[in-house]
Structure formats: structure tokens, C-alpha cells
Design a protein around this motif. Structure first.
Motif, PDB file in Angstrom:
ATOM      1  N   ALA A 162     -64.262  15.961  12.705  1.00 51.97           N
ATOM      2  CA  ALA A 162     -63.766  14.745  12.093  1.00 51.97           C
ATOM      3  C   ALA A 162     -62.788  14.502  11.382  1.00 51.97           C
ATOM      4  N   ARG A 163     -63.269  16.035  10.076  1.00 49.63           N
ATOM      5  CA  ARG A 163     -62.296  16.101   9.189  1.00 49.63           C
ATOM      6  C   ARG A 163     -60.391  15.863   9.503  1.00 49.63           C
ATOM      7  N   LYS A 164     -60.288  16.733  10.535  1.00 46.41           N
ATOM      8  CA  LYS A 164     -58.739  16.987  10.827  1.00 46.41           C
ATOM      9  C   LYS A 164     -58.169  15.587  10.981  1.00 46.41           C
ATOM     10  N   PHE A 165     -58.898  14.548  12.077  1.00 42.20           N
ATOM     11  CA  PHE A 165     -58.215  13.077  11.880  1.00 42.20           C
ATOM     12  C   PHE A 165     -58.670  12.290  10.399  1.00 42.20           C
ATOM     13  N   PHE A 166     -59.633  12.478   9.435  1.00 40.16           N
ATOM     14  CA  PHE A 166     -59.345  12.700   8.044  1.00 40.16           C
ATOM     15  C   PHE A 166     -58.270  12.913   7.147  1.00 40.16           C
TER      16      PHE A 166
END
Length: 152
Positions: free
Chosen positions: A132-136
Motif C-alpha cells: 500500500a505504501r506506493k499508493f500512499f
């Protein structure tokens, strides 16, 4: 509901986690489809995962996959926007049942294998959390807030 509270406690879930997610609903709404697409690409690239979406002919059941995608996208949005109340808990139970012989294939009239082993469901949950980090970051979240959002 008491068991849910106990599970949240065991997982380290706090009111602050809920508050962090509540501060960023746009990330989940705006990026939900991209998140799901990325996770589905992982599933599709691994024969031991994609086979749970195959019909009796040994090929991907495309209509089934198309039917479940909007629900998966909605689940991503719900992560940030829905309170952990009885209705939310009931739907999580429904999602779980749809991976077992009790409900797998019934909702969508599909003919894929009737059970997705829990080990793969848990494994995908880990992938979802870790990726999810990439999207955040793409949404402009950084620093301490990024760390808190990842933890939540």
C-alpha cells in the motif's frame, strides 16, 4: 462485537489507527482500482493463486473475475471509510465465507474451486498491507503521517 474488539487488540489496532485512515479517505477512493489491479496482477502471475479463479475447463473464469472486482474495490474504500460496527463485521464474515464451500461460487454462479485455502487469503492480506505504501506516496503522503498510515 466483543470478539472483534479482542481481535483488534491482538492485532494492535487502536482508535488512532482509525483516525489516521479517516484522515485519508481520498487515497482509498481515488486509488482503490489501481490497488486492486496491482494485487490482481500478483494473483494472475502465480499459478498457485490464479487457479482459484479457474473454471472446470482449466481457464480463468473471466465473468466471475469481472463480478468480484467491484466488490474488491469497494472493500478497499471501506477500509478507510466504514466504522468497525456490526454491519462491517457481518460483511467481513460474508467475505470470508465466499472463500469457503459455504458460499464460494454461489453469489456469482461460478464454477471455480470451492475453497481458497486460508494460507493464501492470509498471504494476500500481507501483500496488501506491504504494497500500500506506493499508493500512499503517490498521493503525496510522507513523513510521520506516511508511517502512521502504513501502520494503520
Amino acid at each position: 462485537m466483543e470478539e472483534l474488539r479482542q481481535l483488534e487488540q491482538a492485532a494492535g489496532w487502536t482508535a488512532e489507527d482509525a483516525a489516521v485512515l479517516a484522515r485519508h479517505p481520498a487515497v482509498f477512493v481515488d486509488r482503490a482500482e489501481a490497488m486492486v489491479d496491482s494485487w490482481r496482477a500478483v494473483i494472475a502471475s502465480q499459478p498457485h493463486l490464479i487457479k482459484w479463479f479457474f473454471g472446470p475447463d482449466g481457464k480463468p473464469d473471466e465473468p466471475y473475475m469481472a463480478k468480484i472486482e467491484p466488490r474488491f474495490v469497494q472493500w478497499v474504500k471501506d477500509v478507510a471509510m466504514r466504522p468497525h460496527d456490526q454491519a462491517w463485521l457481518d460483511y467481513q464474515e460474508e467475505i470470508g465465507l465466499r472463500h469457503t464451500p459455504a458460499k464460494k461460487n454461489i453469489t456469482d454462479g461460478a464454477h471455480t474451486p470451492e475453497l481458497v485455502p486460508l494460507r493464501y487469503v492470509v498471504g494476500m492480506a500481507g501483500l496488501i498491507a506491504l504494497s500500500a505504501r506506493k499508493f500512499f506516496v503517490e498521493s503525496g503522503i510522507s513523513g510521520h503521517e506516511l508511517e502512521r498510515l502504513e501502520e494503520a
